[in-house]
Design a protein around this motif. Structure first.
Motif, PDB file in Angstrom:
ATOM      1  N   CYS A   1       8.953 -13.929   2.758  1.00 46.06           N
ATOM      2  CA  CYS A   1      10.177 -14.623   3.193  1.00 46.06           C
ATOM      3  C   CYS A   1      10.371 -14.461   4.696  1.00 46.06           C
ATOM      4  O   CYS A   1      11.096 -13.570   5.147  1.00 46.06           O
ATOM      5  CB  CYS A   1      11.379 -14.054   2.448  1.00 46.06           C
ATOM      6  SG  CYS A   1      12.038 -15.110   1.188  1.00 46.06           S
ATOM      7  N   ASN A   2       9.697 -15.300   5.473  1.00 44.43           N
ATOM      8  CA  ASN A   2       9.931 -15.325   6.915  1.00 44.43           C
ATOM      9  C   ASN A   2       9.652 -16.734   7.431  1.00 44.43           C
ATOM     10  O   ASN A   2       9.017 -17.542   6.745  1.00 44.43           O
ATOM     11  CB  ASN A   2       9.124 -14.238   7.644  1.00 44.43           C
ATOM     12  CG  ASN A   2       7.637 -14.469   7.595  1.00 44.43           C
ATOM     13  OD1 ASN A   2       7.151 -15.588   7.752  1.00 44.43           O
ATOM     14  ND2 ASN A   2       6.884 -13.403   7.372  1.00 44.43           N
TER      15      ASN A   2
ATOM     16  N   PHE B   1       9.582 -19.658  -3.773  1.00 43.72           N
ATOM     17  CA  PHE B   1       9.655 -18.215  -3.571  1.00 43.72           C
ATOM     18  C   PHE B   1       9.719 -17.547  -4.933  1.00 43.72           C
ATOM     19  O   PHE B   1      10.606 -17.850  -5.737  1.00 43.72           O
ATOM     20  CB  PHE B   1      10.872 -17.853  -2.717  1.00 43.72           C
ATOM     21  CG  PHE B   1      10.787 -18.412  -1.332  1.00 43.72           C
ATOM     22  CD1 PHE B   1      10.011 -17.793  -0.368  1.00 43.72           C
ATOM     23  CD2 PHE B   1      11.446 -19.581  -0.995  1.00 43.72           C
ATOM     24  CE1 PHE B   1       9.910 -18.318   0.917  1.00 43.72           C
ATOM     25  CE2 PHE B   1      11.358 -20.114   0.276  1.00 43.72           C
ATOM     26  CZ  PHE B   1      10.582 -19.487   1.228  1.00 43.72           C
TER      27      PHE B   1
ATOM     28  N   PRO C   1      15.225 -17.331   0.888  1.00 48.01           N
ATOM     29  CA  PRO C   1      15.102 -17.370   2.347  1.00 48.01           C
ATOM     30  C   PRO C   1      16.469 -17.263   3.021  1.00 48.01           C
ATOM     31  O   PRO C   1      17.498 -17.570   2.413  1.00 48.01           O
ATOM     32  CB  PRO C   1      14.479 -18.746   2.596  1.00 48.01           C
ATOM     33  CG  PRO C   1      14.952 -19.570   1.450  1.00 48.01           C
ATOM     34  CD  PRO C   1      15.028 -18.648   0.282  1.00 48.01           C
ATOM     35  N   ASP C   2      16.460 -16.848   4.291  1.00 45.90           N
ATOM     36  CA  ASP C   2      17.712 -16.780   5.041  1.00 45.90           C
ATOM     37  C   ASP C   2      18.062 -18.168   5.594  1.00 45.90           C
ATOM     38  O   ASP C   2      17.301 -19.123   5.460  1.00 45.90           O
ATOM     39  CB  ASP C   2      17.633 -15.721   6.147  1.00 45.90           C
ATOM     40  CG  ASP C   2      16.602 -16.033   7.225  1.00 45.90           C
ATOM     41  OD1 ASP C   2      16.212 -17.210   7.401  1.00 45.90           O
ATOM     42  OD2 ASP C   2      16.169 -15.086   7.911  1.00 45.90           O
TER      43      ASP C   2
ATOM     44  N   MET D   1      15.521 -19.946   7.902  1.00 42.88           N
ATOM     45  CA  MET D   1      14.391 -20.568   7.200  1.00 42.88           C
ATOM     46  C   MET D   1      14.813 -21.860   6.512  1.00 42.88           C
ATOM     47  O   MET D   1      14.061 -22.835   6.508  1.00 42.88           O
ATOM     48  CB  MET D   1      13.815 -19.600   6.161  1.00 42.88           C
ATOM     49  CG  MET D   1      13.044 -18.451   6.743  1.00 42.88           C
ATOM     50  SD  MET D   1      12.414 -17.361   5.465  1.00 42.88           S
ATOM     51  CE  MET D   1      11.280 -18.437   4.617  1.00 42.88           C
TER      52      MET D   1
ATOM     53  N   LEU E   1      12.608 -26.282  -0.683  1.00 43.08           N
ATOM     54  CA  LEU E   1      12.522 -24.855  -0.973  1.00 43.08           C
ATOM     55  C   LEU E   1      13.110 -24.596  -2.351  1.00 43.08           C
ATOM     56  O   LEU E   1      14.202 -25.056  -2.662  1.00 43.08           O
ATOM     57  CB  LEU E   1      13.300 -24.028   0.055  1.00 43.08           C
ATOM     58  CG  LEU E   1      12.876 -24.116   1.517  1.00 43.08           C
ATOM     59  CD1 LEU E   1      13.742 -23.202   2.371  1.00 43.08           C
ATOM     60  CD2 LEU E   1      11.408 -23.767   1.684  1.00 43.08           C
TER      61      LEU E   1
ATOM     62  N   THR F   1      13.342 -21.399  -5.624  1.00 42.33           N
ATOM     63  CA  THR F   1      13.151 -20.007  -5.984  1.00 42.33           C
ATOM     64  C   THR F   1      13.018 -19.900  -7.497  1.00 42.33           C
ATOM     65  O   THR F   1      13.590 -20.705  -8.225  1.00 42.33           O
ATOM     66  CB  THR F   1      14.293 -19.105  -5.463  1.00 42.33           C
ATOM     67  OG1 THR F   1      13.988 -17.744  -5.722  1.00 42.33           O
ATOM     68  CG2 THR F   1      15.626 -19.464  -6.081  1.00 42.33           C
TER      69      THR F   1
END
Length: 116
Positions: free
Chosen positions: A52-53, A70, A76-77, A80, A91, A93
């Motif tokens: 996670c970057n 993910f 992610p933050d 991201m 994105l 998860t």
């Protein structure tokens, strides 16, 4: 297979990119090392990762990856998420571990591509 299919198969949650749910996904790549992803030369892929970057999103953009999943419930933050929105990458998860997530997609017909 579409991004929406990936989401359903993995019992995933969409973080951003709902507008890309109908995009086609032709292959998959599971990796936490971005150097491995760079060696994976297929476009229109889904990337499964526990990393996670921001480098994950940048690598996905370079490789024409349409969706990042993910694994292990990672999220992610905001930086991201913003970067993925700018780059047009969905994105997701999932709570599945990497091995299980890859296996579920494989079982439903999604394959990996040959490395260059």
């Amino acid at each position: 297979m579409t991004v929406k299919d990936v989401k359903t198969i993995l019992d995933g949650s969409i973080i951003c990119g709902e507008e890309y749910l109908e995009k086609e996904v032709h292959t998959a790549c599971g990796a936490d090392m971005m150097s491995d992803v760079l060696a994976f030369s297929k476009n229109q892929s889904v990337l499964l990762t526990g990393l996670c970057n921001p480098q994950v999103v940048r690598t996905a953009e370079m490789m024409d990856i349409v969706c990042i999943v993910f694994v292990r419930g990672k999220k992610p933050d905001e930086g991201m998420i913003s970067l993925a929105k700018e780059r047009g990458i969905a994105l997701l998860t999932t709570d599945h571990r990497m091995f299980s997530a890859c296996g579920l997609l494989y079982e439903q017909g999604l394959r990996g591509g040959a490395c260059s």
